[in-house]
Design an enzyme around this catalytic site. Sequence first.
Site, PDB file in Angstrom:
ATOM      1  N   GLY A  60       0.984  -1.073  -0.045  1.00  0.00           N
ATOM      2  CA  GLY A  60      -0.041  -0.071   0.033  1.00  0.00           C
ATOM      3  C   GLY A  60       1.056   1.258  -0.067  1.00  0.00           C
ATOM      4  N   GLN A  65       3.140   9.820   1.381  1.00  0.00           N
ATOM      5  CA  GLN A  65       4.353   8.980   1.497  1.00  0.00           C
ATOM      6  C   GLN A  65       5.312   9.377   0.247  1.00  0.00           C
ATOM      7  OE1 GLN A  65       2.373   5.125   2.350  1.00  0.00           O
ATOM      8  NE2 GLN A  65       4.435   4.914   3.263  1.00  0.00           N
ATOM      9  N   CYS A 105       6.268  -0.610   6.995  1.00  0.00           N
ATOM     10  CA  CYS A 105       5.905   0.906   6.398  1.00  0.00           C
ATOM     11  C   CYS A 105       7.055   1.262   5.338  1.00  0.00           C
ATOM     12  CB  CYS A 105       5.504   1.767   7.452  1.00  0.00           C
ATOM     13  SG  CYS A 105       4.904   3.309   6.503  1.00  0.00           S
ATOM     14  N   LEU A 106       6.744   1.634   4.168  1.00  0.00           N
ATOM     15  CA  LEU A 106       7.822   1.972   3.354  1.00  0.00           C
ATOM     16  C   LEU A 106       8.349   3.361   3.668  1.00  0.00           C
ATOM     17  CD1 LEU A 106       5.961   1.571  -0.239  1.00  0.00           C
ATOM     18  CD2 LEU A 106       7.917   0.067   0.731  1.00  0.00           C
ATOM     19  N   HIS A 147      -3.913   1.382   8.097  1.00  0.00           N
ATOM     20  CA  HIS A 147      -2.597   1.953   7.876  1.00  0.00           C
ATOM     21  C   HIS A 147      -2.653   3.115   6.897  1.00  0.00           C
ATOM     22  CE1 HIS A 147       1.873   1.114   8.100  1.00  0.00           C
ATOM     23  NE2 HIS A 147       1.726   2.072   7.096  1.00  0.00           N
ATOM     24  N   GLU A 148      -3.153   2.722   5.713  1.00  0.00           N
ATOM     25  CA  GLU A 148      -3.098   3.908   4.704  1.00  0.00           C
ATOM     26  C   GLU A 148      -3.626   5.064   4.955  1.00  0.00           C
ATOM     27  OE1 GLU A 148      -0.466   3.500   2.785  1.00  0.00           O
ATOM     28  OE2 GLU A 148      -0.188   1.542   3.262  1.00  0.00           O
ATOM     29  N   HIS A 151      -2.336   7.447   7.195  1.00  0.00           N
ATOM     30  CA  HIS A 151      -1.170   8.220   6.521  1.00  0.00           C
ATOM     31  C   HIS A 151      -1.970   9.617   5.890  1.00  0.00           C
ATOM     32  CE1 HIS A 151       2.476   6.148   6.389  1.00  0.00           C
ATOM     33  NE2 HIS A 151       2.036   5.174   6.153  1.00  0.00           N
TER      34      HIS A 151
HETATM   35 CO    CO Z   1       3.024   3.214   5.692  1.00  0.00          CO
END
Ligand code: CO
Length: 184
Positions: A60, A65, A105-106, A147-148, A151
Amino acid sequence: MATAAPEAIIEAGLREALRIRFYPDPVLRAKSVGVNFAYPSLRTLAGRMLETMYREDGVGLAAPQVGLSIRLIVLNATGEPSGERVIVNPRVRSMSGQGASEEGCLSFPGIRLTVERATKIQIEYRDLDGRLHDLTADGFLSRVIQHEIDHLDGIEFIDRITPAQRSAVRSRLKELERRFKGQS
Ligand code: CO
């Protein structure tokens, strides 16, 4: 600080290659604004975000991000072509249950955390054709969506862990902080 129009944010984002923003980049703390699903460049941006997500082996990716504070998410929780979703302007309708599972998480390379979340979520969102979707998800997809969406609200997964968990990753966070200072 003045808030830029979503269209201006999108055009600025498309002027250069998308770059993943890492903790503690302040853009990860900004609250994102809703976007017009019919704006043509939104499709281009979503396509580039999907490319970036797959290249980085993510499941995701939220627009903040890649430095863009708009309410746009791309995800694929299954890795199959059918699992690909572009989510515009999501709104949470309900959440239920509670469970803990490991997440990455990226924006936090090298960190995996066991995070407590609702097990089931119901959201409403638009796709790139403007269709309204009412999605009920559980399991891994529910977790990815939560999670997304976090963000988009400037919430990072380190906000959802215990102090003990935080101590365990403290040195890695410090390392990311040093790296960020070095590049800015
Ligand atoms: Co993340």
